[in-house]
Design an enzyme around this catalytic site. Structure first.
Site, PDB file in Angstrom:
ATOM      1  CE  LYS A   9      -3.948  -2.018   2.432  1.00 25.70           C
ATOM      2  NZ  LYS A   9      -4.914  -1.850   1.335  1.00 25.70           N
TER       3      LYS A   9
ATOM      4  NE  ARG B 147     -10.806  -8.762  -4.654  1.00 26.65           N
ATOM      5  CZ  ARG B 147     -10.972  -7.711  -5.447  1.00 26.65           C
ATOM      6  NH1 ARG B 147     -11.137  -7.888  -6.753  1.00 26.65           N
ATOM      7  NH2 ARG B 147     -10.983  -6.492  -4.957  1.00 26.65           N
TER       8      ARG B 147
END
Length: 532
Positions: free
Chosen positions: A306, A380
């Protein structure tokens, strides 16, 4: 947790540290606020001049506005706190429950450090108003102080499991001298202690608030103390306390079982992943609801690191698992006649020499292969394994909760979660349930045209699709792992799960416990036969 009682006493004769009343916006050009029902005796003690005094002090009646004034001699309390309710309802109509919930929460926050207060808000309209005020008071009085002071649970990770458990169980102990303790005791005036419905509403409010606090405590806990194994340990402790069945799959069991998504995400961390199955059953249950939560206890993004400024709050990436955990325990404590199974997909997403790489292909629990194009699209992957496993038990419906995509925050902002589903009727029911619970949500589509973007040249599917509509693409990915014919909903709570702004209403800064109320209300509606 704040002690909550019901009382028919008058505000004028109640011996407390503060009396809380409601004030609404005035109509017309005068701007004079309107004293809400419940405060009549306070107004009388001021010679009918309460509205004028509040106006002099600058009160407008705007939602959440707090105005304090010394109580007149005719009251037993030394302080009157007026909280704004916004526009008054039309004649003959009641205040909206969420308006009361937020007002009560704002007042409870403003009374931090107070021993006892009485809430004289408009509850004469019935059980729904009593429940809303009770929930607002308890949710608003929350504070997380576990890591303040010598008695707090702050640690350096050497004894993180024990310290983390202490922090979550007693998260409001050991505050610094300059940190005010939450409101200790609250009496709801105008409610009826002997009324079974009023009593049940307050008892439910207490359970709900305690479980929302459980979720908030977990979300606020630093990642050196909360990691997959310590999270699982907390679930085990709660299961023992509340009579739940629990199964914890460690890294060996996950490898043996073929849970490629969960293991792939967790392989870069020295904290191994876990899959927790937590279940509550009732002898009279006719329906089974499966809840699946994303539990990334810290998300660095993995190899797809990130950017600066995005890591500081990534301890909150397990908010979905925290919500599922809390909702299952709440259903058990309320003895709802429904079976509820919670799946907590727990992993820590870290970069290391052994971390998942962009370009790797994982074989999921379902047998499908996934090409990983971005290791920061990890939620996910863990959810996919848990969704497949949950579907094997043939529940009547599956709901997963996750802080899944920044795209959903871009679409709906910081206060609203998105709802996607493979069944339009079920999506509508979940949305209506969230509205009943007082949580902001919005139904979102799963456009089939976006599915092609998930195609992989070498695997069955990739974990990334088109950049535009990324929140919807994530939902389409998850749908691939839902058992055919099972109603399923995906709640993307990336916006409301963690509040980085100033607190407001009953919402604190930090972990919010978003979706716990919706999940519990969904379990209640399922138990009553309203759903399905």
């Amino acid at each position: 947790m704040t002690a909550l009682t019901l009382s028919t006493s008058s505000p004028a004769t109640t011996r407390v540290d503060a009396i809380v009343i409601g004030v609404a916006k005035g109509s017309g050009d005068s701007g004079t606020p309107v004293v809400a029902p419940g405060a009549e005796t306070v107004d009388k003690a001021l010679g009918g001049r309460l509205a004028a005094v509040l106006e002099t002090l600058g009160a407008t009646g705007g939602e959440g506005e707090i105005t304090k004034l010394p109580a007149p001699d005719k009251l037993k309390a030394p302080l009157v706190l007026a909280v704004g309710l916004g526009a008054a309802p039309a004649a003959g109509e009641a205040y909206d429950p969420e308006t009361l919930r937020r007002a009560a929460g704002a007042a409870a926050r403003a009374l931090a450090g107070t021993a006892k207060a009485a809430f004289a808000l408009p509850v004469a309209d019935g059980v729904e108003s009593v429940a809303a005020v009770g929930e607002g008071v308890l949710l608003g009085a929350y504070a997380y102080t576990a890591y303040r002071g010598a008695d707090g649970a702050a640690g350096n990770g050497q004894k993180a499991g024990a310290k983390g458990a202490k922090a979550a169980k007693g998260g409001r102990k050991g505050a610094r001298d300059d940190a005010r303790a939450p409101l200790a005791e609250a009496a709801l005036l105008g409610a009826k202690p002997r009324d079974k419905a009023h009593k049940a509403a307050v008892e439910r409010a207490a359970v709900l608030a305690e479980e929302v606090a459980r979720a908030r405590d977990l979300i606020n806990m630093p990642p050196n103390d909360l990691y997959p194994a310590s999270f699982a340990a907390q679930a085990q402790a709660a299961a023992k306390e509340h009579g739940l069945k629990i199964e914890v799959l460690d890294e060996k069991a996950l490898v043996k079982g073929g849970y490629g998504g969960i293991m792939g995400v967790g392989q870069g961390s020295h904290h191994a992943p876990r899959l927790v199955r937590l279940s509550y059953t009732h002898a009279k249950a006719k329906k089974t609801l499966a809840l699946v939560g994303k539990g990334i206890t810290y998300d660095s993004g993995g190899i797809s690191l990130k950017p600066p400024g995005h890591n500081e709050t990534m301890k909150c990436d397990m908010s979905g698992a925290a919500a599922v955990f809390a909702a299952v325990v709440a259903a058990a404590r309320l003895k709802l006649p429904v079976n509820v199974t919670g799946w907590l997909a727990l992993a820590e997403n870290m970069p290391s020499g052994g971390a998942l790489r962009p370009g790797d292909v994982l074989t999921m629990y379902s047998g499908k292969t996934v090409e990983v194009l971005n290791t920061d699209a990890e939620g996910r992957l863990v959810l996919a394994d848990a969704l497949t496993r949950a579907g094997e038990e043939s529940p009547d419906a599956i709901v997963n909760v996750a802080t899944l995509t920044g795209a959903m925050v871009m679409a709906l902002g910081n206060s609203t979660f998105g709802i996607m589903s493979n069944d339009e009727a079920f999506r509508t029911q979940v949305h209506e349930t969230a509205q009943e619970a007082g949580e902001l949500s919005w139904p979102m589509p799963l456009p089939p045209g976006l599915r092609k973007g998930l195609d992989s040249t070498i695997a069955d599917i990739s974990n990334m699709g088109e950049r535009m509509g990324g929140g919807l693409t994530a939902g389409l990915f998850l749908q691939e792992f839902v058992s055919e014919g099972t109603p399923w909903a995906h709640l993307d709570i990336a916006g409301p799960a963690f509040n980085e702004s100033a607190p407001s209403g009953y919402t604190p800064k930090g972990g919010t416990g978003s979706s716990v109320r919706t999940l519990l209300r969904l379990a209640e509606r399922t138990a009553s036969g309203e759903l399905g």
